[in-house]
Write a protein that holds these residues in place. Structure first.
Motif, mmCIF file in Angstrom:
data_model
loop_
_atom_site.group_PDB
_atom_site.id
_atom_site.type_symbol
_atom_site.label_atom_id
_atom_site.label_comp_id
_atom_site.label_asym_id
_atom_site.label_seq_id
_atom_site.Cartn_x
_atom_site.Cartn_y
_atom_site.Cartn_z
ATOM 1 N N ALA A 1 80.063 67.967 22.413
ATOM 2 C CA ALA A 1 78.782 68.656 22.209
ATOM 3 C C ALA A 1 77.832 67.724 21.468
ATOM 4 C CB ALA A 1 78.977 69.932 21.409
ATOM 5 N N PRO A 2 76.560 67.649 21.924
ATOM 6 C CA PRO A 2 75.592 66.766 21.268
ATOM 7 C C PRO A 2 75.136 67.331 19.923
ATOM 8 C CG PRO A 2 74.534 67.998 23.035
ATOM 9 C CD PRO A 2 75.998 68.356 23.074
ATOM 10 N N SER A 3 74.659 66.442 19.083
ATOM 11 C CA SER A 3 74.293 66.831 17.713
ATOM 12 C C SER A 3 73.215 67.914 17.663
ATOM 13 C CB SER A 3 73.849 65.599 16.932
ATOM 14 O OG SER A 3 72.840 64.908 17.642
ATOM 15 N N CYS A 4 72.343 67.962 18.698
ATOM 16 C CA CYS A 4 71.271 68.972 18.646
ATOM 17 C C CYS A 4 71.820 70.383 18.885
ATOM 18 C CB CYS A 4 70.179 68.645 19.667
ATOM 19 S SG CYS A 4 70.813 68.445 21.329
ATOM 20 N N ASP A 5 73.053 70.498 19.363
ATOM 21 C CA ASP A 5 73.622 71.827 19.636
ATOM 22 C C ASP A 5 74.599 72.295 18.559
ATOM 23 O OD1 ASP A 5 72.284 71.545 22.012
ATOM 24 O OD2 ASP A 5 74.047 71.462 23.295
#
Ligand code: SUG
Length: 445
Positions: free
Chosen positions: A118-122
């Motif tokens: 999962a990317p950091s923005c999520d």
């Protein structure tokens, strides 16, 4: 995508022991090619050729190293003793050589199965989370997580940006195959994560696949969603269609691929696809588009054979998207027509590139199986350890490295040859230097 977020494609380099051992029941290509003579050098070059193409399209391309194979430490832990040669030869005498085949697979090349990301923005702590897959369903793949964890913890070692979680404990209840069953979509409504599964895990399934094993459990998918620390309102848990699994769709990515606000899928990818698509439209936003192939348009058997849904769906710098599809899906009229329909349907997908990955395809691994998608910001890309982001000069070095060390062919009985192990270790030792990875292999310690 926003904040300079770009999806890096981390491809697995095909390992020097690439062979066809028929180790994956339910994966029809693996079964069909059991015992065929493999071509490790061609396989590795085909993989590199695909990476070059992706890089030339302006998409960041990373590489992950092969694992040590044959894994002699596994043979030792199974009770074989003596020198490497003695152990290999004794193990070859058991069960028709099966244990040596299990310990020799180059299956770590299919990095879509290495972890879920999962990317950091999520995520709730603003870091990139990766959960290493336990791959417990297939014995040869269950040997991967230990090395995968070591490799990912080396590359994503900066604690300010990355969290690499252990593989899930819990055996049969928690079997997990990584990102092959995970899709992140994104639109004006925000990000949505699909975690598909094939059997419940906690309770007996009376409604599961009848012929083939379902590799991912719902219990595992839900654990991963928790570990990734994403908003639970943005996670959906569709079930893989049991008939899709029985037709050879052993991972979700055999029958569906999604990115941004587009999802391509076969009607046998998920149970109740219409309800899922309606839910996605609500969550992703009105721009969400799904191109659903019905059985009449594209029989599931043909989709499994030619892998059009195992294409990479890539965001290009000009804002459009492209498909990187296996040549097999151009050779099938039904698959080609489906892809043409995708291109004509008004989604951001405007082009297709067909790639020859025959060597990997014959083991059931297409373009999408060979890569792990890791969305990273520019800062995060700058914090990766080791030289794993590729450019022209790295491709050239890797091609020369492959041509120097890889055999042209491996026949089934070659797996008992102790020279194959030595050659592979020499190759991998040199590779850790090229990729600046340090001593990641057991034999280097
Ligand atoms: O796990 N094949 C792999 C293919 C993995 C494909 N990955 C994705 N769909 N993401 C597997 O079945 C075959 C090895 C052999 O039979 O020698 C194998 O492991």
């Amino acid at each position: 995508m926003h904040d300079g977020l770009q999806e890096v494609q981390f491809d697995g380099l095909v390992g020097p022991s690439h062979n066809y051992a028929g180790l994956s029941p339910g994966n029809l290509a693996s079964d069909r090619h059991r015992g065929v003579i493999s071509q490790p050098r061609a396989a590795a070059l085909q993989g590199l050729q695909k990476m070059r193409l992706v890089h030339s399209l302006g998409v960041p391309q990373g590489v992950l190293p092969p694992h040590e194979r044959p894994l002699l430490s596994a043979l030792r832990r199974w009770g074989f003793r003596g020198s490497d040669e003695a152990m290999l030869s004794e193990a070859w005498g058991h069960d028709g050589g099966h244990l040596v085949r299990v310990a020799s697979s180059a299956s770590a090349m299919w990095t879509a199965n290495s972890a879920t990301v999962a990317p950091s923005c999520d995520t709730d702590d603003g870091k990139v989370h990766l959960v290493v897959a336990n791959l417990l369903t297939m014995p040869h793949r269950s040997l991967e997580p230990e090395s995968t964890q070591r490799i990912l913890r080396t590359i994503f070692r900066d604690p300010a940006h990355f969290v690499v979680h252990d593989p899930l404990p819990g055996g049969y209840l928690m079997t997990d195959e990584g990102a092959a069953n995970h899709t992140r979509l994104f639109g004006t409504g925000g990000a949505v994560h699909l975690f598909a599964w094939g059997r419940r895990g906690s309770t007996a399934d009376v409604d599961g696949p009848r012929q083939h094993v379902a590799r991912q459990t719902e219990a595992a998918s839900r654990s991963i969603a928790r570990l990734l620390a994403i908003d639970s309102a943005r996670a959906l848990f569709p079930r893989q269609h049991p008939s899709g699994i029985d037709a050879g769709g052993f991972h979700t990515d055999v029958l569906a691929v999604g990115s941004g606000s587009v999802l391509l899928l076969h009607e046998q990818a998920f149970v109740a696809p219409e309800a899922l698509l309606a839910e996605l439209r609500k969550l992703v936003g009105p721009e969400f588009q799904a191109i659903l192939a019905r059985q009449e348009e594209l029989p599931v058997s043909e989709a499994v054979e030619c892998y059009p849904f195992n294409s990479q769906l890539l965001q290009l710098p000009d804002g459009t998207m492209t498909l990187v599809a296996p040549t097999e899906s151009r050779e099938s009229a039904a698959c080609r027509r489906y892809i043409e329909r995708v291109l004509a349907s008004g989604t951001p997908i405007r082009s297709v590139h067909y790639v020859n990955l025959r060597q990997s395809m014959q083991n059931g691994g297409g373009p999408a199986c060979l890569r792990l998608r890791v969305p990273l910001t520019a800062t995060e890309r700058g914090c990766l350890h080791a030289r794993v982001l590729a450019d022209e000069s790295l491709f050239e070095r890797l091609e020369r490295w492959v041509c120097r060390h890889y055999r042209e062919q491996i026949a089934p009985e070659d797996l008992r040859d102790p020279h194959l192990h030595r050659e592979s270790m020499t190759a991998l030792d040199e590779l850790t230097g090229i990729l600046n990875l340090g001593s990641i292999y057991e034999f280097q310690r």
